[in-house]
Design a protein around this motif. Structure first.
Motif, mmCIF file in Angstrom:
data_model
loop_
_atom_site.group_PDB
_atom_site.id
_atom_site.type_symbol
_atom_site.label_atom_id
_atom_site.label_comp_id
_atom_site.label_asym_id
_atom_site.label_seq_id
_atom_site.Cartn_x
_atom_site.Cartn_y
_atom_site.Cartn_z
ATOM 1 N N LEU A 1 0.813 -1.211 0.000
ATOM 2 C CA LEU A 1 0.000 0.000 0.000
ATOM 3 C C LEU A 1 0.851 1.267 0.000
ATOM 4 O O LEU A 1 0.539 2.245 -0.685
ATOM 5 C CB LEU A 1 -0.913 0.011 1.236
ATOM 6 C CG LEU A 1 -2.074 -0.986 1.273
ATOM 7 C CD1 LEU A 1 -2.704 -0.977 2.658
ATOM 8 C CD2 LEU A 1 -3.115 -0.625 0.218
ATOM 9 N N GLU A 2 1.926 1.240 0.764
ATOM 10 C CA GLU A 2 2.679 2.460 1.041
ATOM 11 C C GLU A 2 3.696 2.839 -0.026
ATOM 12 O O GLU A 2 3.800 4.013 -0.411
ATOM 13 C CB GLU A 2 3.415 2.325 2.384
ATOM 14 C CG GLU A 2 2.511 2.247 3.574
ATOM 15 C CD GLU A 2 3.281 2.022 4.869
ATOM 16 O OE1 GLU A 2 4.513 2.198 4.866
ATOM 17 O OE2 GLU A 2 2.655 1.659 5.861
ATOM 18 N N PHE A 3 4.487 1.878 -0.476
ATOM 19 C CA PHE A 3 5.656 2.243 -1.281
ATOM 20 C C PHE A 3 5.296 2.970 -2.574
ATOM 21 O O PHE A 3 5.936 3.985 -2.901
ATOM 22 C CB PHE A 3 6.517 1.010 -1.570
ATOM 23 C CG PHE A 3 7.877 1.361 -2.091
ATOM 24 C CD1 PHE A 3 8.858 1.831 -1.236
ATOM 25 C CD2 PHE A 3 8.178 1.252 -3.446
ATOM 26 C CE1 PHE A 3 10.114 2.184 -1.709
ATOM 27 C CE2 PHE A 3 9.431 1.585 -3.926
ATOM 28 C CZ PHE A 3 10.399 2.055 -3.060
ATOM 29 N N PRO A 4 4.312 2.516 -3.357
ATOM 30 C CA PRO A 4 3.974 3.263 -4.576
ATOM 31 C C PRO A 4 3.551 4.702 -4.277
ATOM 32 O O PRO A 4 3.928 5.633 -4.993
ATOM 33 C CB PRO A 4 2.819 2.459 -5.183
ATOM 34 C CG PRO A 4 2.980 1.077 -4.620
ATOM 35 C CD PRO A 4 3.502 1.287 -3.235
ATOM 36 N N VAL A 5 2.775 4.905 -3.203
ATOM 37 C CA VAL A 5 2.330 6.250 -2.833
ATOM 38 C C VAL A 5 3.519 7.069 -2.326
ATOM 39 O O VAL A 5 3.639 8.272 -2.609
ATOM 40 C CB VAL A 5 1.228 6.179 -1.762
ATOM 41 C CG1 VAL A 5 0.757 7.578 -1.366
ATOM 42 C CG2 VAL A 5 0.055 5.353 -2.270
#
Length: 440
Positions: free
Chosen positions: A258-262
């Protein structure tokens, strides 16, 4: 003036130690004094009391032992020099650590250590005071912590009886043959900061001579193209899908997916430093106003960053998804424990993903340079308007001086050419003027 009086028969000796070393009265020193008063009343020499105090207690965690005995080990070395006691240096080495002659003290196992890493040299209490001050001002990080512990180990090995910093010990800060560009400065900054603090507290009087490398930093940031960014994001999704299949559906994998692309898109869209994005709290981001406030950075600073409407929409969807996995989170990009990710988190995933996209050398921090390049390349202004935009960009980037922003024009021939074209002057002259402006 001491708030609490010393009461043991060794009070005059402890008082002289405090006066000469500049050590502030601490609870550990007061506890040692009370221990001496009750267990060794009327004795003339504190030698037996020091030996007894340095014994590790049953069930005592290693971190507690190190904090309790640190100042007393320093006092023991001081008392040796004064001739008050005759204690071998090996007895003043932290129990369980290597002594200068290569031997080891036979004490409790290291597995008892569960807290923050304690320091081992006789400067331990000074290091602790320095770290506490830096942490209180929110100016501490893992790199500083690692390098100060390396220096502490060097002091323990080469200056085992030193109770104060001196110029010879700072030989550790000299540039090494293997260091190039800024690497020496990165390694030694925390030690020079400690040296300045030590001088300020009156513990030492050393010469501050920070290592400024003569070797220029030759690394050129990679400027990501739109195609590379698109390919990277596609590879990012594949990478975390593979993690789900290989590692299993763990909390770490869910959060990373969830976090890394954002996280990547946040840096590319705002130009913030990677550490600033990792240290961002949910409370720092106002999605209604479209503003993120950078509260914690590599230096004391607090500045707002505008968020593009597309990023605001992405962050709303992201917030809903992460809250379903970790309700009530504090960090914008939390680890499994709810805290901030370490720098290794971002570099590990970036390397694994980027090598499937390109053979070009690059790192995640280069997204910041890409943000700068994209902004400046889109400007069609001259003269005063260019200067105004540069000031705004400098503030967005969190630069202390606009001269730091102008150095980005060295990143590519494209930017250098555009600046010379719009300012009617050679790049070196323009940057020199910006640096002189920054000094005023």
């Amino acid at each position: 003036m001491m708030k609490k009086a010393l009461c043991s028969s060794f009070a005059p000796l402890l008082g002289e130690f405090i006066s000469e070393t500049g050590h502030a009265m601490s609870e550990h020193l007061l506890s040692f004094d009370r221990f001496c008063s009750s267990s060794f009343p009327g004795e003339a020499s504190p030698e037996n009391a020091i030996y007894a105090w340095l014994e590790k207690r049953d069930g005592e965690p290693r971190s507690s032992y190190m904090h309790r005995t640190g100042i007393v080990r320093t006092f023991g070395a001081y008392a040796n020099r004064k001739g008050w006691v005759d204690i071998p240096m090996s007895s003043l080495i932290p129990k369980g650590e290597s002594s200068p002659d290569g031997g080891r003290a036979n004490v409790g196992p290291r597995s008892n250590f569960k807290g923050p890493r304690p320091f081992k040299s006789l400067l331990a209490w000074q290091f602790e005071a320095f770290v506490e001050r830096r942490m209180a001002s929110d100016r501490w990080n893992k790199t500083y912590d690692d390098n100060l512990h390396f220096f502490d180990g060097y002091c323990l090995k080469n200056f085992p009886d030193a109770t104060a910093l001196d110029d010879e010990m700072l030989g550790w800060c000299e540039e090494r043959p293997t260091e190039h560009g800024n690497s020496c400065r990165y390694r030694t900054t925390v030690v020079w900061n400690f040296a300045e603090y030590s001088n300020f507290r009156g513990w030492s009087n050393v010469k501050i001579d920070r290592c400024l490398s003569d070797a220029p930093c030759t690394y050129a940031p990679h400027i990501f193209t739109d195609e590379e960014v698109s390919s990277f994001m596609d590879a990012c999704i594949r990478h975390f899908d593979e993690c789900l299949m290989g590692t299993g559906r763990t909390l770490d994998v869910y959060l990373d997916r969830l976090e890394f692309p954002v996280f990547v898109l946040f840096i590319l869209s705002t130009g913030v430093r990677t550490c600033e994005a990792r240290w961002l709290d949910v409370a720092d981001v106002d999605l209604d106003q479209g503003i993120a406030t950078i509260v914690k950075s590599k230096q004391p600073d607090c500045h707002p960053v505008s968020l593009h409407p597309s990023l605001v929409a992405l962050l709303r969807d992201y917030g809903d998804a992460v809250s379903a996995v970790m309700p009530g989170r504090k960090a914008m990009f939390p680890g499994r424990d709810g805290g901030y990710h370490a720098a290794s988190w971002e570099s590990y995933h970036f390397r694994k993903i980027w090598r499937t996209v390109s053979d070009e050398p690059a790192c995640l921090y280069d997204l910041r340079a890409t943000f700068v390049t994209n902004n400046i390349s889109s400007w069609d202004v001259h003269g005063p308007e260019l200067g105004e935009k540069m000031l705004r960009l400098s503030r967005t980037l969190g630069h202390k001086s606009i001269s730091s922003t102008y150095r980005y024009f060295r990143v590519s021939d494209l930017l250098a050419g555009r600046l010379e074209e719009k300012s009617d002057g050679p790049l070196d002259d323009i940057i020199k003027k910006a640096e002189e402006y920054g000094k005023k």
